[in-house]
Write a protein that holds these residues in place. Structure first.
Motif, PDB file in Angstrom:
ATOM      1  N   UNK A  39       0.834  -1.211   0.000  1.00 32.48           N
ATOM      2  CA  UNK A  39       0.000   0.000   0.000  1.00 32.48           C
ATOM      3  C   UNK A  39       0.864   1.254   0.000  1.00 32.48           C
ATOM      4  N   UNK A  40       1.888   1.272   0.847  1.00 30.55           N
ATOM      5  CA  UNK A  40       2.741   2.456   0.939  1.00 30.55           C
ATOM      6  C   UNK A  40       3.531   2.680  -0.349  1.00 30.55           C
ATOM      7  N   UNK A  41       3.922   1.586  -1.011  1.00 31.12           N
ATOM      8  CA  UNK A  41       4.602   1.737  -2.302  1.00 31.12           C
ATOM      9  C   UNK A  41       3.651   2.345  -3.333  1.00 31.12           C
ATOM     10  N   UNK A  42       2.382   1.935  -3.280  1.00 33.03           N
ATOM     11  CA  UNK A  42       1.415   2.419  -4.263  1.00 33.03           C
ATOM     12  C   UNK A  42       1.021   3.877  -4.015  1.00 33.03           C
ATOM     13  N   UNK A  43       0.920   4.291  -2.735  1.00 37.46           N
ATOM     14  CA  UNK A  43       0.417   5.631  -2.414  1.00 37.46           C
ATOM     15  C   UNK A  43       1.517   6.621  -2.041  1.00 37.46           C
ATOM     16  N   UNK A  44       2.686   6.113  -1.716  1.00 41.42           N
ATOM     17  CA  UNK A  44       3.791   7.010  -1.364  1.00 41.42           C
ATOM     18  C   UNK A  44       3.831   7.355   0.106  1.00 41.42           C
ATOM     19  N   UNK A  45       2.708   7.785   0.663  1.00 35.07           N
ATOM     20  CA  UNK A  45       2.643   8.131   2.086  1.00 35.07           C
ATOM     21  C   UNK A  45       1.384   7.539   2.695  1.00 35.07           C
ATOM     22  N   UNK A  46       1.409   7.386   4.014  1.00 32.75           N
ATOM     23  CA  UNK A  46       0.235   6.868   4.715  1.00 32.75           C
ATOM     24  C   UNK A  46      -0.911   7.877   4.625  1.00 32.75           C
ATOM     25  N   UNK A  47      -0.580   9.156   4.700  1.00 31.58           N
ATOM     26  CA  UNK A  47      -1.643  10.164   4.625  1.00 31.58           C
ATOM     27  C   UNK A  47      -2.394  10.075   3.301  1.00 31.58           C
ATOM     28  N   UNK A  48      -1.662   9.883   2.210  1.00 28.72           N
ATOM     29  CA  UNK A  48      -2.312   9.781   0.905  1.00 28.72           C
ATOM     30  C   UNK A  48      -3.281   8.603   0.865  1.00 28.72           C
ATOM     31  N   UNK A  49      -2.902   7.521   1.532  1.00 24.91           N
ATOM     32  CA  UNK A  49      -3.779   6.349   1.559  1.00 24.91           C
ATOM     33  C   UNK A  49      -5.004   6.580   2.429  1.00 24.91           C
ATOM     34  N   UNK A  50      -4.835   7.285   3.553  1.00 25.17           N
ATOM     35  CA  UNK A  50      -5.949   7.525   4.465  1.00 25.17           C
ATOM     36  C   UNK A  50      -6.850   8.660   3.986  1.00 25.17           C
ATOM     37  N   UNK A  51      -6.363   9.488   3.070  1.00 26.35           N
ATOM     38  CA  UNK A  51      -7.202  10.546   2.515  1.00 26.35           C
ATOM     39  C   UNK A  51      -8.389   9.924   1.779  1.00 26.35           C
TER      40      UNK A  51
END
Length: 320
Positions: A83-95
């Motif tokens: 997930x982090x590889x796909x989104x770059x940051x945790x915030x981007x994923x939780x947005x």
């Protein structure tokens, strides 16, 4: 001593407290100090000692559970890294996802209670907690304001059939599980997303089918919904369900036979070639990736090893 309504009540209470302390050989100050130093009682844990009890009944129980937990943690760590590889940051994923953003905008006029909190990545967020027509976070669909229901339905084109509703529902469930990997195992959607999900579940439970694909999706939903209650994947053990699903497959094949069978004037569902079986395994594995190899094998009448072999070939991108 402090909560009395009048000075007389407070003085009387203090006198009684001093007498109680004296009977125990303490001054009032010593008695109050000893009470404030007492630790709060530990909450009752109904599962305390269960693992020891199971170990006595089934030697090796603790080791097996420890192995399961280690494997579970490994799978979770791998998925978090993906997930982090796909989104770059945790915030981007939780947005909010683009679909969530559409839902939030459409449902905003019908929110009656908001909650503000700091999420796992330190971002302050504002979620809808209660929507118009309901008194709490959850409610029956008929409790929601009809306009709120319509707004949430129209924010994203609503699936027209059972099969399409099932596909969207699985996407929401996957997102919930993925976010829960970063929040201690639990994640709660905004109330507007919750309403959308409940509308999808209502389709799965109540909407009449429009064809074979819808009916097959409803069969799979029965097994899928059962599996959601478990942390680890488990086979859906229900002999009656398996028999009914197999009967459905037979009837579907007879009513809608493959092209080659139709040319011969009959359907030979029960006499499949190895190529037929392989094609069916590939189709089900691709359509329902969350099903175990054992469950796919049960539904199609092939061995779990055969399913695993085809899954491995598909994962490797080999020509199949």
């Amino acid at each position: 001593m402090s909560g009395g309504a009048t000075e007389g009540e407070r003085s009387a209470a203090r006198a009684r407290a001093e007498a109680m302390a004296a009977s125990a050989g303490l001054t009032l100050a010593q008695a109050v100090s000893s009470l404030s130093g007492q630790a709060n009682p530990e909450p009752v844990n109904f599962f305390a000692g269960f693992a020891d009890w199971m170990e006595q009944k089934q030697p090796g129980y603790k080791a097996a559970r420890a192995k399961e937990e280690a494997e579970r943690n490994t799978r979770a760590a791998i998925r978090r890294a993906e997930i982090l590889r796909a989104f770059g940051t945790l915030r981007a994923f939780m947005d909010p996802t683009p679909l969530e953003a559409l839902l939030f905008k459409a449902g905003k006029p019908f929110v009656t209670k908001w909650v503000t909190f700091e999420d796992v990545c330190g971002t302050r967020r504002r979620h809808a907690d209660v929507m118009k027509g309901t008194k709490g976070r959850h409610g029956l669909i008929e409790d929601f304001d009809p306009q709120a229901v319509q707004a949430v339905k129209e924010a994203i084109p609503f699936p027209l059939g059972v099969s399409a509703a099932f596909e969207e529902l699985k996407q929401w469930d996957r997102l919930e599980k993925d976010r829960a990997l970063f929040t201690g195992g639990e994640y709660y959607f905004d109330a507007r997303a919750d309403l959308r999900i409940e509308l999808l579940r209502d389709v799965m439970r109540n909407q009449p089918v429009a064809g074979w694909a819808d009916l097959e999706a409803r069969f799979h939903y029965k097994s899928y919904d059962w599996q959601q209650q478990w942390i680890d994947e488990r086979a859906f053990e229900d002999a009656e369900w398996s028999r009914v699903f197999a009967d459905f497959a037979i009837l579907r094949a007879r009513c809608d036979p493959p092209a080659d069978a139709a040319q011969n004037g009959h359907a030979q569902f029960e006499r499949r070639t190895n190529a037929d079986k392989a094609a069916q395994v590939r189709e089900m594995a691709a359509t329902f990736p969350d099903l175990s190899s054992r469950e796919i094998g049960r539904r199609l009448g092939v061995s779990p090893q055969t399913v695993s072999t085809w899954r491995r070939k598909m994962a490797e991108g080999r020509r199949v």
